[in-house]
Design a protein around this motif. Structure first.
Motif, PDB file in Angstrom:
ATOM      1  N   GLN A   3       0.852  -1.183   0.000  1.00  0.00           N
ATOM      2  CA  GLN A   3       0.000   0.000   0.000  1.00  0.00           C
ATOM      3  C   GLN A   3       0.893   1.241   0.000  1.00  0.00           C
ATOM      4  O   GLN A   3       1.964   1.236   0.605  1.00  0.00           O
ATOM      5  CB  GLN A   3      -0.878  -0.009   1.250  1.00  0.00           C
ATOM      6  N   ILE A   4       0.443   2.279  -0.697  1.00  0.00           N
ATOM      7  CA  ILE A   4       1.115   3.576  -0.645  1.00  0.00           C
ATOM      8  C   ILE A   4       0.166   4.545   0.042  1.00  0.00           C
ATOM      9  O   ILE A   4      -0.965   4.748  -0.410  1.00  0.00           O
ATOM     10  CB  ILE A   4       1.482   4.102  -2.046  1.00  0.00           C
ATOM     11  N   ILE A   5       0.624   5.103   1.138  1.00  0.00           N
ATOM     12  CA  ILE A   5      -0.125   6.145   1.838  1.00  0.00           C
ATOM     13  C   ILE A   5       0.462   7.475   1.396  1.00  0.00           C
ATOM     14  O   ILE A   5       1.673   7.693   1.506  1.00  0.00           O
ATOM     15  CB  ILE A   5      -0.034   5.974   3.357  1.00  0.00           C
ATOM     16  N   VAL A   6      -0.393   8.333   0.864  1.00  0.00           N
ATOM     17  CA  VAL A   6       0.026   9.655   0.401  1.00  0.00           C
ATOM     18  C   VAL A   6      -0.434  10.660   1.443  1.00  0.00           C
ATOM     19  O   VAL A   6      -1.629  10.748   1.751  1.00  0.00           O
ATOM     20  CB  VAL A   6      -0.589   9.988  -0.971  1.00  0.00           C
ATOM     21  N   LEU A   7       0.523  11.400   1.990  1.00  0.00           N
ATOM     22  CA  LEU A   7       0.179  12.419   2.974  1.00  0.00           C
ATOM     23  C   LEU A   7      -0.558  13.562   2.278  1.00  0.00           C
ATOM     24  O   LEU A   7      -0.375  13.788   1.077  1.00  0.00           O
ATOM     25  CB  LEU A   7       1.450  12.920   3.660  1.00  0.00           C
ATOM     26  N   PRO A   8      -1.411  14.276   3.007  1.00  0.00           N
ATOM     27  CA  PRO A   8      -2.180  15.359   2.377  1.00  0.00           C
ATOM     28  C   PRO A   8      -1.297  16.395   1.681  1.00  0.00           C
ATOM     29  O   PRO A   8      -0.241  16.776   2.194  1.00  0.00           O
ATOM     30  CB  PRO A   8      -2.929  15.982   3.555  1.00  0.00           C
ATOM     31  N   ILE A  54       9.009  12.633  -1.247  1.00  0.00           N
ATOM     32  CA  ILE A  54       9.818  12.285  -0.082  1.00  0.00           C
ATOM     33  C   ILE A  54       9.181  11.038   0.525  1.00  0.00           C
ATOM     34  O   ILE A  54       7.985  11.029   0.826  1.00  0.00           O
ATOM     35  CB  ILE A  54       9.857  13.436   0.933  1.00  0.00           C
ATOM     36  N   VAL A  55       9.966  10.003   0.661  1.00  0.00           N
ATOM     37  CA  VAL A  55       9.468   8.723   1.174  1.00  0.00           C
ATOM     38  C   VAL A  55       9.671   8.714   2.692  1.00  0.00           C
ATOM     39  O   VAL A  55      10.786   8.574   3.174  1.00  0.00           O
ATOM     40  CB  VAL A  55      10.176   7.534   0.498  1.00  0.00           C
ATOM     41  N   ARG A  56       8.591   8.907   3.417  1.00  0.00           N
ATOM     42  CA  ARG A  56       8.651   9.009   4.880  1.00  0.00           C
ATOM     43  C   ARG A  56       8.760   7.645   5.552  1.00  0.00           C
ATOM     44  O   ARG A  56       9.323   7.535   6.638  1.00  0.00           O
ATOM     45  CB  ARG A  56       7.430   9.761   5.408  1.00  0.00           C
ATOM     46  N   GLY A  58       9.359   3.287   4.422  1.00  0.00           N
ATOM     47  CA  GLY A  58       9.520   2.263   3.403  1.00  0.00           C
ATOM     48  C   GLY A  58      10.590   2.568   2.366  1.00  0.00           C
ATOM     49  O   GLY A  58      10.708   1.852   1.367  1.00  0.00           O
ATOM     50  N   PHE A  59      11.397   3.578   2.589  1.00  0.00           N
ATOM     51  CA  PHE A  59      12.403   4.004   1.611  1.00  0.00           C
ATOM     52  C   PHE A  59      13.312   2.858   1.172  1.00  0.00           C
ATOM     53  O   PHE A  59      13.596   2.705  -0.015  1.00  0.00           O
ATOM     54  CB  PHE A  59      13.243   5.152   2.194  1.00  0.00           C
ATOM     55  N   ASP A  60      13.760   2.051   2.114  1.00  0.00           N
ATOM     56  CA  ASP A  60      14.718   0.983   1.792  1.00  0.00           C
ATOM     57  C   ASP A  60      14.123  -0.146   0.966  1.00  0.00           C
ATOM     58  O   ASP A  60      14.860  -0.960   0.408  1.00  0.00           O
ATOM     59  CB  ASP A  60      15.335   0.414   3.071  1.00  0.00           C
ATOM     60  N   SER A  61      12.803  -0.205   0.857  1.00  0.00           N
ATOM     61  CA  SER A  61      12.186  -1.266   0.061  1.00  0.00           C
ATOM     62  C   SER A  61      12.086  -0.901  -1.425  1.00  0.00           C
ATOM     63  O   SER A  61      11.756  -1.754  -2.242  1.00  0.00           O
ATOM     64  CB  SER A  61      10.789  -1.593   0.600  1.00  0.00           C
ATOM     65  N   LEU A  62      12.363   0.356  -1.766  1.00  0.00           N
ATOM     66  CA  LEU A  62      12.294   0.791  -3.167  1.00  0.00           C
ATOM     67  C   LEU A  62      13.502   0.313  -3.951  1.00  0.00           C
ATOM     68  O   LEU A  62      14.560   0.017  -3.374  1.00  0.00           O
ATOM     69  CB  LEU A  62      12.239   2.326  -3.240  1.00  0.00           C
ATOM     70  N   SER A  63      13.366   0.287  -5.266  1.00  0.00           N
ATOM     71  CA  SER A  63      14.514   0.010  -6.126  1.00  0.00           C
ATOM     72  C   SER A  63      15.575   1.082  -5.866  1.00  0.00           C
ATOM     73  O   SER A  63      15.263   2.180  -5.418  1.00  0.00           O
ATOM     74  CB  SER A  63      14.080   0.055  -7.590  1.00  0.00           C
ATOM     75  N   GLU A  64      16.821   0.768  -6.145  1.00  0.00           N
ATOM     76  CA  GLU A  64      17.902   1.736  -5.936  1.00  0.00           C
ATOM     77  C   GLU A  64      17.863   2.827  -6.991  1.00  0.00           C
ATOM     78  O   GLU A  64      17.535   2.564  -8.151  1.00  0.00           O
ATOM     79  CB  GLU A  64      19.260   1.012  -6.002  1.00  0.00           C
ATOM     80  N   ALA A  65      18.214   4.038  -6.584  1.00  0.00           N
ATOM     81  CA  ALA A  65      18.312   5.149  -7.529  1.00  0.00           C
ATOM     82  C   ALA A  65      19.588   4.988  -8.343  1.00  0.00           C
ATOM     83  O   ALA A  65      20.649   4.646  -7.798  1.00  0.00           O
ATOM     84  CB  ALA A  65      18.338   6.474  -6.783  1.00  0.00           C
ATOM     85  N   ASP A  66      19.493   5.238  -9.660  1.00  0.00           N
ATOM     86  CA  ASP A  66      20.705   5.190 -10.471  1.00  0.00           C
ATOM     87  C   ASP A  66      21.348   6.579 -10.509  1.00  0.00           C
ATOM     88  O   ASP A  66      20.834   7.546  -9.936  1.00  0.00           O
ATOM     89  CB  ASP A  66      20.425   4.647 -11.869  1.00  0.00           C
ATOM     90  N   GLU A  67      22.480   6.689 -11.182  1.00  0.00           N
ATOM     91  CA  GLU A  67      23.244   7.933 -11.204  1.00  0.00           C
ATOM     92  C   GLU A  67      22.474   9.086 -11.844  1.00  0.00           C
ATOM     93  O   GLU A  67      22.522  10.224 -11.363  1.00  0.00           O
ATOM     94  CB  GLU A  67      24.568   7.707 -11.950  1.00  0.00           C
ATOM     95  N   LEU A  96       4.495   1.941   1.739  1.00  0.00           N
ATOM     96  CA  LEU A  96       5.202   3.210   1.666  1.00  0.00           C
ATOM     97  C   LEU A  96       4.327   4.332   2.201  1.00  0.00           C
ATOM     98  O   LEU A  96       3.107   4.282   2.071  1.00  0.00           O
ATOM     99  CB  LEU A  96       5.551   3.552   0.211  1.00  0.00           C
ATOM    100  N   VAL A  97       4.968   5.330   2.759  1.00  0.00           N
ATOM    101  CA  VAL A  97       4.316   6.598   3.086  1.00  0.00           C
ATOM    102  C   VAL A  97       5.087   7.660   2.325  1.00  0.00           C
ATOM    103  O   VAL A  97       6.307   7.781   2.497  1.00  0.00           O
ATOM    104  CB  VAL A  97       4.330   6.889   4.602  1.00  0.00           C
ATOM    105  N   VAL A  98       4.395   8.382   1.440  1.00  0.00           N
ATOM    106  CA  VAL A  98       5.070   9.392   0.629  1.00  0.00           C
ATOM    107  C   VAL A  98       4.444  10.758   0.849  1.00  0.00           C
ATOM    108  O   VAL A  98       3.253  10.891   1.117  1.00  0.00           O
ATOM    109  CB  VAL A  98       5.064   9.051  -0.880  1.00  0.00           C
TER     110      VAL A  98
END
Length: 112
Positions: A3-8, A54-56, A58-67, A96-98
Motif C-alpha cells: 500500500q502507498i499512503i500519500v500524505l495530504p 519524499i518517502v517518509r 519504506g524508503f529501503d524497500s524501493l529500487s535503488e536510484a541510479d546515477e 510506503l508513506v510518501v
C-alpha cells in the motif's frame, strides 16, 4: 500487495490517500492510476524533477536510484535524504508513506 499512503497535499491530494500498488510499478504510475495527478513534465523519462516525492516510510524497500536520478534529485526543490523521483522509484514488497513536496521547480505545468 503493498500500500502507498500519500500524505495530504493542498493541490494533488487534499485529504491524503491510501492506494494499493503492485511490486515493480513506479510510484508515479500508481499515483496517477489512482487519480492523484502528480506533476510529471518529462512524461516519466527521468529528465526533470517535477515528480519528486519524499518517502517518509519504506524508503529501503524501493529500487535503488541510479546515477541519472541522483543527478536530477540534486536539482529538486526541498531535497531530503529520503527523496526520490517517483517515476523512477519502483515499489517493492513493503508499504510506503510518501509526501509530495509543496513546490516544484517546474516553470510550465502540463495542466495549463
Amino acid at each position: 500487495m503493498p500500500q502507498i499512503i500519500v500524505l495530504p497535499h493542498h493541490e494533488f491530494c487534499p485529504d491524503g490517500a491510501a492506494v494499493e500498488a503492485e511490486s515493480g510499478q513506479s510510484v508515479c504510475d500508481v499515483l496517477l492510476s489512482n487519480d492523484i495527478d502528480i506533476e510529471h513534465a518529462c512524461e516519466m523519462s527521468c529528465a526533470c524533477t517535477t515528480c519528486h516525492v519524499i518517502v517518509r516510510e519504506g524508503f529501503d524497500s524501493l529500487s535503488e536510484a541510479d546515477e541519472l536520478e541522483e543527478d536530477y534529485l540534486d536539482k529538486a526543490w526541498g531535497l531530503e535524504p529520503e527523496s526520490r523521483l517517483s517515476c523512477q522509484a519502483l515499489v517493492g514488497s513493503e508499504p510506503l508513506v510518501v509526501e509530495i513536496p509543496r513546490y516544484t521547480i517546474n516553470h510550465a505545468s502540463e495542466k495549463h
